[in-house]
Design an enzyme around this catalytic site. Sequence first.
Site, short mmCIF file in Angstrom:
data_model
loop_
_atom_site.label_atom_id
_atom_site.label_comp_id
_atom_site.label_asym_id
_atom_site.label_seq_id
_atom_site.Cartn_x
_atom_site.Cartn_y
_atom_site.Cartn_z
N LYS A 122 0.85 -1.20 0.00
CA LYS A 122 0.00 0.00 0.00
C LYS A 122 0.88 1.24 0.00
O LYS A 122 1.88 1.30 0.73
CB LYS A 122 -0.89 -0.02 1.24
N SER B 230 -9.61 -0.52 7.34
CA SER B 230 -9.08 -0.39 5.98
C SER B 230 -8.41 -1.61 5.39
O SER B 230 -8.13 -1.62 4.19
CB SER B 230 -8.09 0.77 5.92
N SER C 237 -9.62 1.83 3.12
CA SER C 237 -8.77 2.56 2.21
C SER C 237 -7.73 1.71 1.48
O SER C 237 -7.15 2.19 0.51
CB SER C 237 -8.04 3.66 2.98
N1 GLN Z 1 -12.85 4.20 6.69
C1 GLN Z 1 -12.19 4.56 7.91
C2 GLN Z 1 -11.73 6.00 7.83
O1 GLN Z 1 -11.97 6.59 6.86
C3 GLN Z 1 -11.04 3.65 8.19
C4 GLN Z 1 -9.87 3.95 7.37
C5 GLN Z 1 -8.68 3.17 7.75
O2 GLN Z 1 -8.77 2.13 8.42
N2 GLN Z 1 -7.53 3.69 7.36
O3 GLN Z 1 -11.14 6.54 8.72
#
Ligand code: GLN
Length: 441
Positions: free
Chosen positions: A40, A139, A115
Site C-alpha cells: 500500500k 481499511s 482505504s
Molecule cells: N474508513 C475509515 C476511515 O476513513 C477507516 C480507514 C482506515 O482504516 N484507514 O477513517
Amino acid sequence: MNAFISVDADGALQRASDIDRRRQAGEPVGALAGVPLAVKDVLCVRGGPTTCGSEILRDYVAPYDATAVERVRQADAVLVGKTNMDEFSMGSSTESSCFGPTRNPVDPRRVPGGSSGGSAAAVAAHETVLALGSDTGGSVRQPAAYCGVVGLKPTYGRVSRYGLVAYASSLDQVGPVTKDVEDAALLLNVISGRDPRDATSVDREVPDYRAKLDEGVEGLRIGWAKEFYGPGLDAEIRAAAEAAAQRLAGAGAEIVDLSLSVAGDPDYCVSCYYVIAMAEASANLSRFDGVRYGFRAEAPDDLQDLYRRTRSRGFGAEVQRRILIGAYVLSAGYYDAYYLKAQKVRTLIRRDFERAFDNCDLLLSPVAPTTAFPLGEQLEDPLQMYLNDIYTTSLNLAGLPGISVPAATSAEGLPIGVQLMARPFEEATLLRGARVLEQAA
Ligand code: GLN
C-alpha cells in the site's frame, strides 16, 4: 482495475532472477522467496514514490524502508509495486486517491472498499499474490470483504508502524491482504515483532502462525452479540454470519449468546472513532506544510500564505474536512466535550470487549453492513461513507486483532465476508477460526 499507483517492473524481474540464481546455487532463501508482493502506498519503500494517494506527496521519494517492508524484503519477497488507496487512508472506497479510483475486480462498476482498496483489488485480480495494507478503522478488513479476499488487522503493537505514514497513531496497524488464510499466517510471521524504532511495538514472542492453523475450533467458545445484527445490515450478510456460526458449531465450537452494549453499538463506536481519528490526523498531517515534504505552492507572499496555499491545493476535500474537524474537537472549549469524552467512551469499549472475552474465545460479526457499492454512490455523503465502518472501528479503538474472511456470495454475485475478533495477541486463534470458515465456504 487501477490497483497500482506505481509498478517496479525492472526491479521485480531483477530481484526474481537473483532469487532464482541463489536457489540454483543451493543458497538458502527466505520464507517468501520469489513471491510477488504489493505494498500500500502509505508504507515507505526506499528509493521509490510513496504518495499516500495525495497530490501533496505525488513526487515524494522515500529515503528509507518501513520496517514491514524491510522484513518482507529480508524474507525474499518480490516487491512489484505500490497500491492505490484513499488519500492518507481516509475513506472506505479508494475513490479519494489523486490517481483516480480503483475498481472492484469482481464487478468493475463497484468500489473495492478502502482505504487499502488497491491492495485488495490487486490480490483479487491476481495482479499480486500477497499485499500489505494498513487498518486504522477497517481499511484492511472492509476492502478484503468487498473483493473476496482475506484481510487481517493485527493487535496494536504486533507489527511495527515505523515507515507507515501516520493517520491516527493510536489506531494504525499494518496488516496482510491475501488470497487465503494460510498466506495471511505466513505474511504475519514475517512482519510481526518488536522494532526498537517503534516504541509501541511490543516485545513479545512471535509464534509460528502457520503451526496451529489446522487445529480446528473444537472446544472454542464463539461469541454471538445481538447488537451486531441491528438495523441497516443487509439480510444476506446477516444470513452469511448465521451460516458461519453454524459451520463453527458444526466443527465443534460452542456458540455463546452475549451482549456488547457499548462495543457493539455503532452510535458509540463510529462517533468515538471519528473524533479520535480526526483529532490525531489533524496533528499528524501538520507536518505537510510545504517546507519539509512534497508539494510546495509557488511564490508565496509570506509563511502563512505558503502554508495556506500548499495545504489547500495539496490536500483533497475529505482530508481537509478531517483536519478541520480534528482541530475543532481539540480546540480550547471543545476539547472536554468531544475529545476527552471520546477517550472515555474508548475506555468503555475496551472494557466491554474484556467482559465479552471472559465468556468467549472469538467474536463473530459482519465486516460491513453491505456488499461493494457502485462507484460514486456515497461520494457526496461523508456520513454514509463513515457508516461502512460500523463493525470495524471498535477493534482499533480497543487495540484487538480481527480478520475478514470470505464466507458467501450475494445473489448479485458479490463477495460477503465475516469477521472474527480475538483477545490481544490471539492472532493464532483467529487464524484457526478463519481457516475453518474458509474451508467450509
Ligand atoms: N474508513 C475509515 C476511515 O476513513 C477507516 C480507514 C482506515 O482504516 N484507514 O477513517
